[in-house]
Design a protein around this motif. Sequence first.
Motif, PDB file in Angstrom:
ATOM      1  N   UNK A 118       4.150  10.134   7.590  1.00 20.40           N
ATOM      2  CA  UNK A 118       5.253   9.518   6.865  1.00 20.40           C
ATOM      3  C   UNK A 118       5.470  10.142   5.489  1.00 20.40           C
ATOM      4  N   UNK A 119       4.379  10.417   4.785  1.00 18.67           N
ATOM      5  CA  UNK A 119       4.508  10.889   3.407  1.00 18.67           C
ATOM      6  C   UNK A 119       4.521  12.411   3.292  1.00 18.67           C
ATOM      7  N   UNK A 120       3.925  13.100   4.256  1.00 14.51           N
ATOM      8  CA  UNK A 120       3.899  14.550   4.189  1.00 14.51           C
ATOM      9  C   UNK A 120       5.299  15.134   4.353  1.00 14.51           C
ATOM     10  N   UNK A 121       5.745  15.875   3.363  1.00 15.45           N
ATOM     11  CA  UNK A 121       7.080  16.494   3.376  1.00 15.45           C
ATOM     12  C   UNK A 121       6.973  17.832   2.638  1.00 15.45           C
ATOM     13  N   UNK A 122       6.430  18.848   3.297  1.00 17.21           N
ATOM     14  CA  UNK A 122       6.192  20.124   2.619  1.00 17.21           C
ATOM     15  C   UNK A 122       7.434  20.726   1.970  1.00 17.21           C
ATOM     16  N   UNK A 123       8.592  20.548   2.595  1.00 17.60           N
ATOM     17  CA  UNK A 123       9.820  21.110   2.024  1.00 17.60           C
ATOM     18  C   UNK A 123      10.170  20.482   0.684  1.00 17.60           C
ATOM     19  N   UNK A 140       0.836  -1.202   0.000  1.00 16.64           N
ATOM     20  CA  UNK A 140       0.000   0.000   0.000  1.00 16.64           C
ATOM     21  C   UNK A 140       0.870   1.251   0.000  1.00 16.64           C
ATOM     22  N   UNK A 141       1.854   1.287   0.875  1.00 16.10           N
ATOM     23  CA  UNK A 141       2.686   2.489   0.967  1.00 16.10           C
ATOM     24  C   UNK A 141       3.685   2.581  -0.183  1.00 16.10           C
ATOM     25  N   UNK A 142       4.062   1.443  -0.747  1.00 17.06           N
ATOM     26  CA  UNK A 142       4.903   1.481  -1.942  1.00 17.06           C
ATOM     27  C   UNK A 142       4.122   2.100  -3.105  1.00 17.06           C
ATOM     28  N   UNK A 143       2.847   1.749  -3.231  1.00 19.49           N
ATOM     29  CA  UNK A 143       2.012   2.326  -4.284  1.00 19.49           C
ATOM     30  C   UNK A 143       1.837   3.822  -4.087  1.00 19.49           C
ATOM     31  N   UNK A 144       1.639   4.228  -2.846  1.00 26.15           N
ATOM     32  CA  UNK A 144       1.473   5.652  -2.556  1.00 26.15           C
ATOM     33  C   UNK A 144       2.763   6.415  -2.840  1.00 26.15           C
ATOM     34  N   UNK A 172     -12.609  20.994  13.278  1.00 23.20           N
ATOM     35  CA  UNK A 172     -11.481  21.233  14.170  1.00 23.20           C
ATOM     36  C   UNK A 172     -10.206  20.891  13.410  1.00 23.20           C
ATOM     37  N   UNK A 173      -9.129  21.588  13.744  1.00 20.38           N
ATOM     38  CA  UNK A 173      -7.822  21.315  13.155  1.00 20.38           C
ATOM     39  C   UNK A 173      -6.929  20.717  14.229  1.00 20.38           C
ATOM     40  N   UNK A 174      -6.367  19.548  13.946  1.00 21.92           N
ATOM     41  CA  UNK A 174      -5.460  18.856  14.870  1.00 21.92           C
ATOM     42  C   UNK A 174      -6.078  18.690  16.250  1.00 21.92           C
ATOM     43  N   UNK A 175      -7.300  18.179  16.240  1.00 22.49           N
ATOM     44  CA  UNK A 175      -7.983  17.851  17.482  1.00 22.49           C
ATOM     45  C   UNK A 175      -7.648  16.428  17.894  1.00 22.49           C
ATOM     46  N   UNK A 176      -8.681  15.616  18.137  1.00 23.14           N
ATOM     47  CA  UNK A 176      -8.442  14.235  18.560  1.00 23.14           C
ATOM     48  C   UNK A 176      -7.684  13.450  17.496  1.00 23.14           C
ATOM     49  N   UNK A 177      -7.923  13.749  16.236  1.00 24.14           N
ATOM     50  CA  UNK A 177      -7.256  13.031  15.146  1.00 24.14           C
ATOM     51  C   UNK A 177      -6.321  13.990  14.408  1.00 24.14           C
ATOM     52  N   UNK A 178      -5.051  13.860  14.695  1.00 23.03           N
ATOM     53  CA  UNK A 178      -4.046  14.799  14.170  1.00 23.03           C
ATOM     54  C   UNK A 178      -3.377  14.290  12.894  1.00 23.03           C
ATOM     55  N   UNK A 179      -3.788  13.111  12.444  1.00 20.08           N
ATOM     56  CA  UNK A 179      -3.165  12.517  11.271  1.00 20.08           C
ATOM     57  C   UNK A 179      -2.424  11.264  11.650  1.00 20.08           C
ATOM     58  N   UNK A 180      -2.575  10.224  10.820  1.00 19.55           N
ATOM     59  CA  UNK A 180      -1.947   8.939  11.103  1.00 19.55           C
ATOM     60  C   UNK A 180      -0.634   8.763  10.373  1.00 19.55           C
ATOM     61  N   UNK A 226       7.725  19.457  -1.395  1.00 17.41           N
ATOM     62  CA  UNK A 226       6.575  19.633  -2.267  1.00 17.41           C
ATOM     63  C   UNK A 226       5.479  18.608  -2.104  1.00 17.41           C
ATOM     64  N   UNK A 227       5.504  17.824  -1.033  1.00 13.59           N
ATOM     65  CA  UNK A 227       4.461  16.822  -0.782  1.00 13.59           C
ATOM     66  C   UNK A 227       3.685  17.255   0.459  1.00 13.59           C
ATOM     67  N   UNK A 228       2.429  17.593   0.266  1.00 13.56           N
ATOM     68  CA  UNK A 228       1.596  18.152   1.327  1.00 13.56           C
ATOM     69  C   UNK A 228       0.481  17.164   1.654  1.00 13.56           C
ATOM     70  N   UNK A 229       0.515  16.600   2.842  1.00 18.70           N
ATOM     71  CA  UNK A 229      -0.444  15.571   3.237  1.00 18.70           C
ATOM     72  C   UNK A 229      -1.366  16.096   4.320  1.00 18.70           C
TER      73      UNK A 229
END
Length: 262
Positions: free
Chosen positions: A202-207, A118-122, A189-197, A209-212
């Motif tokens: 793992x994949x979000x890297x804004x520097x 799954x993560x290889x495909x992503x 809400x932003x970054x409440x109980x669920x802040x991102x899994x 150019x990948x914004x998750x």
Amino acid sequence: MITVVRADTPLILAFPHGGTDLAGLDDRFVSPWRARHDADWHIAALYDGLVEATTIATAVSRSVIDVNRDPSGASLYPGQATTELCPTTTFDGDPLLAGAAPDAAEIARRREAYFDPYHAALTAEIARLRDRHGRVVVHDCHSIRSRIPRLFDGALPVFNIGTNGGTTCDPALRDAVAGVCAASGRSHVVDGRFRGGWTTRHHGAPARGVHAIQMELAICAYLPEPDLPTGADWPPAYDPIHAAPLRTTLASILQACLEFAR
């Protein structure tokens, strides 16, 4: 078990929890119904056709292995109730397994068979689209029952935006998505109980150019949700009319993601 539908826009929709396939392990669970209880029900139908985007989904139930957890087994929410990489309980804390929990070898087997592909495909789709665009947005699509006392108090907001404290995407994207949610008149809400899994972290890297960004939806916003789901009423059937108002807002959210990326 992994389905990828490619588009050339700079937007990826990820569906880690829409699957219900128990991978031949039905007898390992207390019941197949309980093993499928916490799926993100009808999530692909909810997003279908809203915007041109690449989609990535796994057919495997999160009860077999949760592809949005840290593969090391470390909790993404230390000190808070959650479920494991290979869950042993439901969200409500009910026993999930008919016998012993999977051992290290079995967890490794499931990871190699289902988690890693799954993560290889992503990763591959992010790379493909980064070659075409300066920025790519990964919109991680989730839903959950609006009342689960073990996980959170009271009723969950309709829109739960997760950026792990602003680390997984540019603030401009976070604010654009939050603005659409606010304009809808529904709770958010932003970054409440669920802040991102694991996907966003793992994949979000804004520097690079990948914004998750993770979107956890209260399931009552598009499905009739009973107070205590039973085998007779859960999961409810998908009703396009019931879901239409939420789909309108989601379409605007995804358009905001595309405008940011472009």
